[in-house]
Design a protein around this motif. Structure first.
Motif, PDB file in Angstrom:
ATOM      1  N   VAL A   1      21.008  29.964  74.614  1.00  0.00           N
ATOM      2  CA  VAL A   1      22.271  29.698  73.932  1.00  0.00           C
ATOM      3  C   VAL A   1      22.598  30.812  72.951  1.00  0.00           C
ATOM      4  O   VAL A   1      23.748  31.098  72.681  1.00  0.00           O
ATOM      5  CB  VAL A   1      22.200  28.336  73.209  1.00  0.00           C
ATOM      6  CG1 VAL A   1      23.438  28.087  72.377  1.00  0.00           C
ATOM      7  CG2 VAL A   1      22.007  27.224  74.222  1.00  0.00           C
ATOM      8  N   ALA A   2      21.550  31.477  72.449  1.00  0.00           N
ATOM      9  CA  ALA A   2      21.743  32.432  71.357  1.00  0.00           C
ATOM     10  C   ALA A   2      22.192  33.811  71.828  1.00  0.00           C
ATOM     11  O   ALA A   2      22.633  34.614  71.028  1.00  0.00           O
ATOM     12  CB  ALA A   2      20.452  32.579  70.565  1.00  0.00           C
ATOM     13  N   GLU A   3      22.054  34.120  73.119  1.00  0.00           N
ATOM     14  CA  GLU A   3      22.321  35.470  73.573  1.00  0.00           C
ATOM     15  C   GLU A   3      23.811  35.706  73.816  1.00  0.00           C
ATOM     16  O   GLU A   3      24.543  34.806  74.185  1.00  0.00           O
ATOM     17  CB  GLU A   3      21.551  35.757  74.867  1.00  0.00           C
ATOM     18  CG  GLU A   3      20.045  35.727  74.674  1.00  0.00           C
ATOM     19  CD  GLU A   3      19.312  36.004  75.967  1.00  0.00           C
ATOM     20  OE1 GLU A   3      19.985  36.149  77.004  1.00  0.00           O
ATOM     21  OE2 GLU A   3      18.083  36.077  75.929  1.00  0.00           O
ATOM     22  N   PHE A   4      24.250  36.984  73.609  1.00  0.00           N
ATOM     23  CA  PHE A   4      25.600  37.368  74.005  1.00  0.00           C
ATOM     24  C   PHE A   4      25.581  38.775  74.569  1.00  0.00           C
ATOM     25  O   PHE A   4      24.703  39.570  74.257  1.00  0.00           O
ATOM     26  CB  PHE A   4      26.600  37.228  72.843  1.00  0.00           C
ATOM     27  CG  PHE A   4      26.298  38.075  71.642  1.00  0.00           C
ATOM     28  CD1 PHE A   4      26.820  39.345  71.526  1.00  0.00           C
ATOM     29  CD2 PHE A   4      25.504  37.583  70.613  1.00  0.00           C
ATOM     30  CE1 PHE A   4      26.567  40.122  70.415  1.00  0.00           C
ATOM     31  CE2 PHE A   4      25.240  38.354  69.497  1.00  0.00           C
ATOM     32  CZ  PHE A   4      25.776  39.630  69.393  1.00  0.00           C
ATOM     33  N   ALA A   5      26.542  39.069  75.433  1.00  0.00           N
ATOM     34  CA  ALA A   5      26.527  40.309  76.203  1.00  0.00           C
ATOM     35  C   ALA A   5      27.084  41.473  75.392  1.00  0.00           C
ATOM     36  O   ALA A   5      27.999  41.318  74.601  1.00  0.00           O
ATOM     37  CB  ALA A   5      27.340  40.144  77.484  1.00  0.00           C
ATOM     38  N   VAL A   6      26.513  42.668  75.624  1.00  0.00           N
ATOM     39  CA  VAL A   6      27.014  43.901  75.018  1.00  0.00           C
ATOM     40  C   VAL A   6      27.802  44.665  76.076  1.00  0.00           C
ATOM     41  O   VAL A   6      27.290  44.953  77.159  1.00  0.00           O
ATOM     42  CB  VAL A   6      25.860  44.774  74.486  1.00  0.00           C
ATOM     43  CG1 VAL A   6      26.374  46.137  74.064  1.00  0.00           C
ATOM     44  CG2 VAL A   6      25.186  44.089  73.320  1.00  0.00           C
TER      45      VAL A   6
ATOM     46  N   GLY B   1      31.545  40.402  74.274  1.00  0.00           N
ATOM     47  CA  GLY B   1      32.483  39.416  74.779  1.00  0.00           C
ATOM     48  C   GLY B   1      32.394  38.091  74.057  1.00  0.00           C
ATOM     49  O   GLY B   1      32.999  37.106  74.494  1.00  0.00           O
ATOM     50  N   THR B   2      31.668  38.033  72.947  1.00  0.00           N
ATOM     51  CA  THR B   2      31.514  36.792  72.184  1.00  0.00           C
ATOM     52  C   THR B   2      31.845  37.044  70.724  1.00  0.00           C
ATOM     53  O   THR B   2      31.420  38.031  70.147  1.00  0.00           O
ATOM     54  CB  THR B   2      30.073  36.253  72.303  1.00  0.00           C
ATOM     55  OG1 THR B   2      29.797  35.980  73.672  1.00  0.00           O
ATOM     56  CG2 THR B   2      29.906  34.989  71.484  1.00  0.00           C
ATOM     57  N   GLU B   3      32.598  36.129  70.132  1.00  0.00           N
ATOM     58  CA  GLU B   3      32.993  36.275  68.734  1.00  0.00           C
ATOM     59  C   GLU B   3      31.800  35.991  67.816  1.00  0.00           C
ATOM     60  O   GLU B   3      31.036  35.055  68.031  1.00  0.00           O
ATOM     61  CB  GLU B   3      34.133  35.323  68.407  1.00  0.00           C
ATOM     62  CG  GLU B   3      34.661  35.465  66.987  1.00  0.00           C
ATOM     63  CD  GLU B   3      35.842  34.560  66.707  1.00  0.00           C
ATOM     64  OE1 GLU B   3      36.486  34.730  65.664  1.00  0.00           O
ATOM     65  OE2 GLU B   3      36.114  33.677  67.564  1.00  0.00           O
ATOM     66  N   LEU B   4      31.665  36.813  66.783  1.00  0.00           N
ATOM     67  CA  LEU B   4      30.611  36.626  65.799  1.00  0.00           C
ATOM     68  C   LEU B   4      31.184  35.997  64.529  1.00  0.00           C
ATOM     69  O   LEU B   4      32.306  36.325  64.130  1.00  0.00           O
ATOM     70  CB  LEU B   4      29.966  37.961  65.444  1.00  0.00           C
ATOM     71  CG  LEU B   4      29.270  38.707  66.587  1.00  0.00           C
ATOM     72  CD1 LEU B   4      28.815  40.072  66.115  1.00  0.00           C
ATOM     73  CD2 LEU B   4      28.107  37.910  67.115  1.00  0.00           C
TER      74      LEU B   4
ATOM     75  N   THR C   1      22.643  39.144  64.379  1.00  0.00           N
ATOM     76  CA  THR C   1      22.723  37.688  64.444  1.00  0.00           C
ATOM     77  C   THR C   1      23.735  37.185  63.429  1.00  0.00           C
ATOM     78  O   THR C   1      23.970  37.835  62.399  1.00  0.00           O
ATOM     79  CB  THR C   1      21.351  37.031  64.160  1.00  0.00           C
ATOM     80  OG1 THR C   1      21.481  35.609  64.232  1.00  0.00           O
ATOM     81  CG2 THR C   1      20.826  37.410  62.792  1.00  0.00           C
ATOM     82  N   ASP C   2      24.368  36.065  63.765  1.00  0.00           N
ATOM     83  CA  ASP C   2      25.249  35.402  62.799  1.00  0.00           C
ATOM     84  C   ASP C   2      24.727  34.016  62.465  1.00  0.00           C
ATOM     85  O   ASP C   2      25.443  33.177  61.931  1.00  0.00           O
ATOM     86  CB  ASP C   2      26.678  35.325  63.331  1.00  0.00           C
ATOM     87  CG  ASP C   2      26.808  34.417  64.553  1.00  0.00           C
ATOM     88  OD1 ASP C   2      25.762  33.959  65.056  1.00  0.00           O
ATOM     89  OD2 ASP C   2      27.938  34.181  64.998  1.00  0.00           O
TER      90      ASP C   2
END
Length: 531
Positions: free
Chosen positions: A31-36, A51-54, A281-282
């Motif tokens: 759940v914690a990962e997001f793409a660069v 592609g994911t808002e922080l 991380t946020d």
């Protein structure tokens, strides 16, 4: 017999509990990962697009465990950001005539719906490339350029066309700039010379450059494997365009409305030309990536202590313009608190999993050592490779170690098989590291075109060198035949028969000094010999 059955049931229960713990920890981390999508470093400024808002509430960034100062973050629609899109249009006659009108309509819709902070470059390609319109935000100019498109090309050179659009990532007019390429093609490639598919994949992987593909066909067909591979390597997106398609919806999907940017100032001491781990991380979403940092030559000077009068802001030097201080390295208490806040209620579970994995690894190593008197210990760890809108196969990384390298190693090297980018080796180098088909080779390449002992990598005062040892097949470094010891650099390629290995990085270890080797001319394609 009863005792044996009880033991079996007990082991089965432990295995079930262990599997449940691993499943819980994997679910939490997934759940914690997001793409660069793109990442670059210019001097001390590191820019990352995702592609994911922080969330700005608890946003933190570290580079090699040292804090980096966050300077900007936001949405790509912000006027502070600039989008530069290269659009490649395949004009070969192989493009189905029934879909050509849809290609033009898609381009028109893309131009009409683009945001004001996006510049588009329109390129028609067949056997050659023709720039119809250089980067422009003027919709009228771009629309006129689209009207010049004629599908009369005799050939289609896809890989060369995409490769030529990958720029040197840099800021444009001081703005945070996101680069990307959109290619519209049927996937029919007539490449006879020039850029190969493997060279393009290597470039996309090193540059972190997104390529969106619009696969053109007469009717709904299976996904084009070659085009899908380009998307996987670049973290791009895959679309299909057929006759009577909804071109307006396709153009909207090609937008960057879901992309975000993040910028941080990296401590100058970290800019030494090495590959470093970046963690962001946020509090709820996080990422860990490896990035190559350039050498920053600006001197690091200490600012003398100021008197209380000098510390007060004045009219000539307002407080807002003072140079920000670099956040100090967190101590052990801060690190522990960060770990607890990062994992929350899963902390105990995750640490339990780590302990169990380490214990299992120790047991396996002991059993393996007992089974063989001397040999190479290798583990193959399956890693699910992330893909953006395209599902790819699970990748594999091979970690190989030898007992004689356990003490006194000077370097670590990472190699990748370009024919199968998921197959890599990370090895310590203290003396001779052999590459070939033989089982005793530390890098074993099972291909008939490779000698049993093709070449070896060994240490030198300037770094690592490659030496050809095969008697039948030649070894090539960056296209140059290896006849004497030749110095290795990150990004070099070794060709052994039909197999091409890329050197991802070379990391110096221990306290031994490493002298800088001879400098290469950028873009010359030549590799120097150290003798």
């Amino acid at each position: 017999m009863i005792v044996i059955n009880k033991i079996k049931h007990g082991l089965a229960g432990l295995i079930l509990i262990f599997a449940m713990i691993i499943s819980m920890s994997l679910t939490a981390s997934a759940v914690a990962e997001f793409a660069v999508l793109q990442a670059s470093v210019a001097e001390q400024r590191m820019t990352i697009f995702t592609g994911t808002e922080l969330s700005s509430g608890e946003l933190r960034c570290t580079v090699s465990n040292q804090a980096a100062d966050i300077s900007a973050f936001g949405h790509l629609s912000d006027e502070a950001a600039l989008i530069k899109t290269s659009v490649l249009v395949d004009i070969s006659t192989s493009i189905p005539s029934a879909v050509r009108d849809e290609v033009i309509a898609t381009l028109k819709s893309l131009i009409e719906s683009k945001p004001s902070n996006e510049e588009v470059k329109l390129i028609a390609f067949g056997a050659e490339q023709n720039i119809l319109q250089d980067f422009s935000s003027d919709r009228y100019e771009l629309s006129n350029a689209i009207d010049k498109i004629k599908f009369n090309g005799t050939k289609s050179i896809i890989y060369d066309a995409i490769y030529s659009t990958i720029p040197h990532i840099e800021k444009s007019g001081g703005k945070i700039t996101f680069y990307r390429t959109i290619v519209i093609t049927d996937g029919v490639d007539d490449t006879e010379s020039g850029i190969t598919k493997e060279e393009l994949f290597l470039k996309l992987q090193n540059e972190r450059y997104p390529v969106d593909v619009i696969a053109v066909s007469k009717s709904e067909v299976l996904e084009n494997k070659e085009l899908a591979a380009i998307v996987r390597m670049s973290n791009g997106r895959y679309f299909s365009l057929i006759s009577n398609a909804d071109t307006n919806s396709l153009a909207q999907s090609l937008g960057v409305g879901d992309y975000y940017y993040f910028e941080a100032v990296v401590p100058a001491i970290l800019l030494d030309g090495t590959t470093r781990q970046v963690d962001i991380t946020d509090g709820s979403k996080s990422i860990s990536i490896d990035m190559k940092f350039p050498v920053f030559d600006a001197p690091i000077t200490e600012v003398p202590s100021a008197t209380p009068e000098e510390q007060q802001p004045t009219a000539e030097t307002p407080a807002e313009t003072e140079t920000p201080t670099v956040t100090p390295v967190p101590n052990e208490a801060d690190t522990s608190a960060s770990i607890l806040s990062l994992f929350g209620k899963y902390t105990i579970v995750i640490f339990a999993v780590i302990v169990l994995v380490i214990a299992a690894a120790i047991v396996l190593i002991v059993l393996f050592v007992r089974g063989k008197r001397k040999g190479i210990i290798s583990q193959k760890v399956s890693i699910v490779s992330s893909s953006h809108h395209v599902n790819g196969p699970a990748a594999q990384t091979e970690f190989v170690g030898d007992s004689e390298y356990s003490v006194g190693s000077q370097f670590t090297i990472k190699l990748t098989n370009l024919a199968n980018p998921s197959n890599t080796w990370i090895l310590p180098v203290a003396s001779d590291l052999y590459i070939g088909r033989a089982e005793h080779c530390q890098v074993r390449v099972d291909d008939s075109s490779v000698s049993r002992e093709q070449c070896k990598i060994t240490t030198h005062v300037n770094g690592l060198v490659v030496m050809h040892v095969g008697s039948t097949n030649k070894t090539f470094l960056n296209g140059v035949s290896v006849v004497s010891d030749m110095l290795l650099h990150p990004g070099d390629t070794l060709k052994l028969g039909r197999v091409i290995l890329r050197i991802d990085y070379i990391q110096a270890l221990g306290d031994l000094p490493v002298k800088s080797g001879p400098q290469r001319n950028q873009g010359s394609g030549k590799t120097e010999s150290i003798f």
